[in-house]
Write a protein that holds these residues in place. Structure first.
Motif, mmCIF file in Angstrom:
data_model
loop_
_atom_site.group_PDB
_atom_site.id
_atom_site.type_symbol
_atom_site.label_atom_id
_atom_site.label_comp_id
_atom_site.label_asym_id
_atom_site.label_seq_id
_atom_site.Cartn_x
_atom_site.Cartn_y
_atom_site.Cartn_z
ATOM 1 N N ILE A 156 21.748 18.980 -41.756
ATOM 2 C CA ILE A 156 22.352 19.923 -40.800
ATOM 3 C C ILE A 156 21.704 21.284 -40.927
ATOM 4 C CG2 ILE A 156 24.476 21.192 -40.251
ATOM 5 C CD1 ILE A 156 25.976 18.546 -40.964
ATOM 6 N N ILE A 157 21.520 21.748 -42.148
ATOM 7 C CA ILE A 157 20.895 23.053 -42.371
ATOM 8 C C ILE A 157 19.472 23.043 -41.832
ATOM 9 C CG2 ILE A 157 20.013 24.602 -44.172
ATOM 10 C CD1 ILE A 157 22.579 23.863 -45.772
ATOM 11 N N GLY A 158 18.752 21.955 -42.089
ATOM 12 C CA GLY A 158 17.386 21.845 -41.576
ATOM 13 C C GLY A 158 17.341 21.903 -40.061
ATOM 14 N N ARG A 159 18.261 21.219 -39.410
ATOM 15 C CA ARG A 159 18.320 21.247 -37.937
ATOM 16 C C ARG A 159 18.648 22.636 -37.434
ATOM 17 N NH1 ARG A 159 21.813 16.137 -38.041
ATOM 18 N NH2 ARG A 159 20.247 14.515 -38.256
ATOM 19 N N ASN A 160 19.566 23.326 -38.102
ATOM 20 C CA ASN A 160 19.934 24.677 -37.678
ATOM 21 C C ASN A 160 18.763 25.632 -37.811
ATOM 22 O OD1 ASN A 160 22.525 23.958 -36.992
ATOM 23 N ND2 ASN A 160 23.433 24.609 -38.918
ATOM 24 N N ILE A 161 17.995 25.504 -38.891
ATOM 25 C CA ILE A 161 16.831 26.364 -39.076
ATOM 26 C C ILE A 161 15.806 26.095 -37.981
ATOM 27 C CG2 ILE A 161 14.842 26.806 -40.584
ATOM 28 C CD1 ILE A 161 16.799 26.438 -42.962
ATOM 29 N N LEU A 162 15.553 24.825 -37.696
ATOM 30 C CA LEU A 162 14.606 24.491 -36.635
ATOM 31 C C LEU A 162 15.072 25.014 -35.282
ATOM 32 C CD1 LEU A 162 13.578 20.845 -37.564
ATOM 33 C CD2 LEU A 162 12.172 22.902 -37.702
ATOM 34 N N CYS A 163 16.367 24.912 -35.033
ATOM 35 C CA CYS A 163 16.922 25.385 -33.772
ATOM 36 C C CYS A 163 16.755 26.901 -33.653
ATOM 37 C CB CYS A 163 18.394 24.993 -33.669
ATOM 38 S SG CYS A 163 19.164 25.464 -32.116
ATOM 39 N N MET A 164 17.040 27.620 -34.740
ATOM 40 C CA MET A 164 16.898 29.080 -34.717
ATOM 41 C C MET A 164 15.440 29.474 -34.511
ATOM 42 S SD MET A 164 19.701 30.508 -37.497
ATOM 43 C CE MET A 164 18.668 30.082 -38.857
ATOM 44 N N CYS A 165 14.510 28.755 -35.150
ATOM 45 C CA CYS A 165 13.089 29.046 -34.965
ATOM 46 C C CYS A 165 12.672 28.806 -33.522
ATOM 47 C CB CYS A 165 12.246 28.195 -35.908
ATOM 48 S SG CYS A 165 12.369 28.674 -37.632
ATOM 49 N N ARG A 166 13.153 27.704 -32.956
ATOM 50 C CA ARG A 166 12.831 27.385 -31.567
ATOM 51 C C ARG A 166 13.365 28.472 -30.632
ATOM 52 N NH1 ARG A 166 15.553 22.544 -30.595
ATOM 53 N NH2 ARG A 166 14.220 21.671 -32.186
ATOM 54 N N GLN A 167 14.590 28.934 -30.892
ATOM 55 C CA GLN A 167 15.170 29.989 -30.054
ATOM 56 C C GLN A 167 14.374 31.288 -30.197
ATOM 57 O OE1 GLN A 167 19.207 30.048 -31.425
ATOM 58 N NE2 GLN A 167 19.873 28.481 -29.996
ATOM 59 N N ALA A 168 13.966 31.616 -31.429
ATOM 60 C CA ALA A 168 13.190 32.838 -31.650
ATOM 61 C C ALA A 168 11.849 32.756 -30.929
ATOM 62 C CB ALA A 168 12.987 33.068 -33.140
ATOM 63 N N LEU A 169 11.194 31.605 -31.000
ATOM 64 C CA LEU A 169 9.920 31.449 -30.302
ATOM 65 C C LEU A 169 10.096 31.546 -28.791
ATOM 66 C CD1 LEU A 169 8.268 28.625 -32.419
ATOM 67 C CD2 LEU A 169 7.574 31.025 -32.287
ATOM 68 N N THR A 170 11.185 31.011 -28.281
ATOM 69 C CA THR A 170 11.455 31.099 -26.847
ATOM 70 C C THR A 170 11.638 32.558 -26.425
ATOM 71 O OG1 THR A 170 12.496 28.930 -26.854
ATOM 72 C CG2 THR A 170 13.016 30.373 -25.006
ATOM 73 N N VAL A 171 12.386 33.311 -27.218
ATOM 74 C CA VAL A 171 12.602 34.732 -26.913
ATOM 75 C C VAL A 171 11.273 35.477 -26.955
ATOM 76 C CG1 VAL A 171 13.610 36.862 -27.804
ATOM 77 C CG2 VAL A 171 15.005 34.805 -27.645
ATOM 78 N N LEU A 172 10.473 35.222 -27.989
ATOM 79 C CA LEU A 172 9.174 35.895 -28.081
ATOM 80 C C LEU A 172 8.259 35.523 -26.922
ATOM 81 C CD1 LEU A 172 8.477 35.689 -31.906
ATOM 82 C CD2 LEU A 172 9.026 37.718 -30.569
ATOM 83 N N TRP A 173 8.265 34.247 -26.534
ATOM 84 C CA TRP A 173 7.439 33.814 -25.406
ATOM 85 C C TRP A 173 7.856 34.534 -24.129
ATOM 86 C CZ3 TRP A 173 3.036 31.770 -24.219
ATOM 87 C CH2 TRP A 173 2.823 31.321 -22.921
#
Length: 77
Positions: free
Chosen positions: A34-51
């Motif tokens: 669960i923690i791993g999925r949450n970290i990946l999700c947060m990274c994906r969201q951060a990359l989307t915002v930066l893009w």
């Protein structure tokens, strides 16, 4: 569970400890996933915002806009 039933209190204690350890191991594995999925999700969201942030910038004044927008995003967290 063991093939034979526990005959003494020590046997029963051992069986219960083994079961509790197995439950704890399974819970830890699920928690890590669960923690791993949450970290990946947060990274994906951060990359989307930066893009989105960088794709809308004009090249001539990108430094000014970038600093302002990043500052506003950080304040909003």
């Amino acid at each position: 569970m063991a093939e034979t039933e526990p005959k003494t209190m020590q046997d029963l204690t051992s069986v219960v400890q083994t079961l509790l350890q197995q439950m704890q191991d399974k819970f830890q594995t699920m928690s890590d996933q669960i923690i791993g999925r949450n970290i990946l999700c947060m990274c994906r969201q951060a990359l989307t915002v930066l893009w989105k942030l960088f794709s809308g910038l004009e090249w001539k004044n990108w430094k000014v806009k970038t600093r302002y927008q990043l500052h506003k995003r950080v304040e909003g967290c």
